[in-house]
Design an enzyme around this catalytic site. Structure first.
Site, short mmCIF file in Angstrom:
data_model
loop_
_atom_site.label_atom_id
_atom_site.label_comp_id
_atom_site.label_asym_id
_atom_site.label_seq_id
_atom_site.Cartn_x
_atom_site.Cartn_y
_atom_site.Cartn_z
N GLY A 29 0.81 -1.21 0.00
CA GLY A 29 0.00 0.00 0.00
C GLY A 29 0.84 1.25 0.00
O GLY A 29 0.58 2.21 0.72
N VAL A 72 -2.65 -7.42 -2.08
CA VAL A 72 -2.36 -8.44 -1.06
C VAL A 72 -3.46 -9.49 -0.96
O VAL A 72 -3.27 -10.52 -0.32
CB VAL A 72 -2.11 -7.80 0.31
CG1 VAL A 72 -0.90 -6.87 0.27
CG2 VAL A 72 -3.35 -7.08 0.85
N TYR A 160 -14.34 -2.56 10.97
CA TYR A 160 -12.91 -2.26 10.96
C TYR A 160 -12.26 -2.67 12.28
O TYR A 160 -11.16 -3.26 12.29
CB TYR A 160 -12.71 -0.76 10.71
CG TYR A 160 -11.26 -0.33 10.58
CD1 TYR A 160 -10.56 -0.55 9.40
CD2 TYR A 160 -10.62 0.31 11.63
CE1 TYR A 160 -9.23 -0.13 9.28
CE2 TYR A 160 -9.30 0.73 11.51
CZ TYR A 160 -8.61 0.50 10.34
OH TYR A 160 -7.30 0.91 10.23
#
Length: 249
Positions: A29, A72, A160
């Site tokens: 990232g 990923v 999250y």
């Protein structure tokens, strides 16, 4: 200047510091935000090479880094990155997604699945692919970018929170699994960081540079955990300290 971090050396008998000067790093990232700041700071600290993983390598703009096509969540791209980057001795797991949704109030579990797929399983896939490489390269080190929500819950962002809690547990487990080959595994936690991902949130934030400095300072000192801001330091102190190994081991 970062606050005093909750830090613990690895292993208990004191691992030597991981040398950032001369290191070969792969950052996932890495085309923006925290990931780009990692590649910049690594080179500033004397890393020999910084691979910058991104789904679209053309978006990697930091001078001096080597773009790598890397999603990923794609096993073929993870394997290809491992084949290409066999000289890596520092793996920085920064890639992540944030849907900012609740667990029960969301229309489906799709957001939760996507966050788990990237934040947990994508990170695990990278560590699994690069563990043998790190082992061949004198053990090396792994950074896992986590969050204060790894160990506290905020219901509006429940999906999250769950993904980061799972990723923290995974990080602590792979640290034990990689200890015998001398691989340092450092978890990095913070509150909100000022990136594109959080730009719509009118809440206190730290800069990517503060986060990255806390992470790299910890790795350079051979520490297994870094807390990048005062709020996270306070929340972490509320938890019972987890030993490097369980008391029955």
């Amino acid at each position: 200047m970062t606050p005093d971090n909750h830090r613990t050396s690895f292993p208990p008998d004191g691992r030597s510091a991981f040398p950032l000067r001369g290191a070969v790093a792969l950052v996932t990232g890495a085309n923006r935000g925290i990931g780009r700041a990692f590649t910049r700071e690594l080179l500033d600290r004397g890393a020999a090479k910084a691979y910058a993983g991104a789904r679209d390598p053309s978006t990697v703009q930091e001078p001096g880094v080597l773009p790598v096509r890397l999603d990923v969540t794609d096993p073929e791209q993870v394997a290809a990155a491992a084949d290409r980057c066999g000289d890596v001795d520092l793996l920085v797991n920064n890639a992540g997604i944030f849907h900012a949704g609740p667990l029960l109030g969301a229309p489906s579990v799709q957001d939760a699945r996507e966050e788990m797929e990237t934040n947990l399983f994508g990170t695990l896939a990278m560590i699994r692919a690069f563990a043998p490489i790190l082992g061949r390269n004198d053990g090396g080190a792994v950074i896992v970018a986590l969050s204060a929500l790894s160990f506290i819950n905020y219901a509006p962002w429940g999906t999250y929170s769950a993904s980061k809690a799972a990723a923290w547990s995974m990080t602590n487990s792979v640290r034990d699994e990689l200890a015998d080959q001398g691989t340092l595994v450092t978890a990095v936690h913070s509150g909100l960081v000022d990136t594109d991902m959080t730009q719509a949130l009118e809440l206190p934030k730290i800069s990517p540079e503060v986060y990255v400095d806390a992470a790299l300072d910890a790795v350079a000192a051979g520490e297994i955990e870094a807390l990048a801001d005062e709020h996270t330091h306070t929340y972490r102190a509320m938890l019972a300290y987890h030993p490097h190994r369980p008391p029955w081991d």
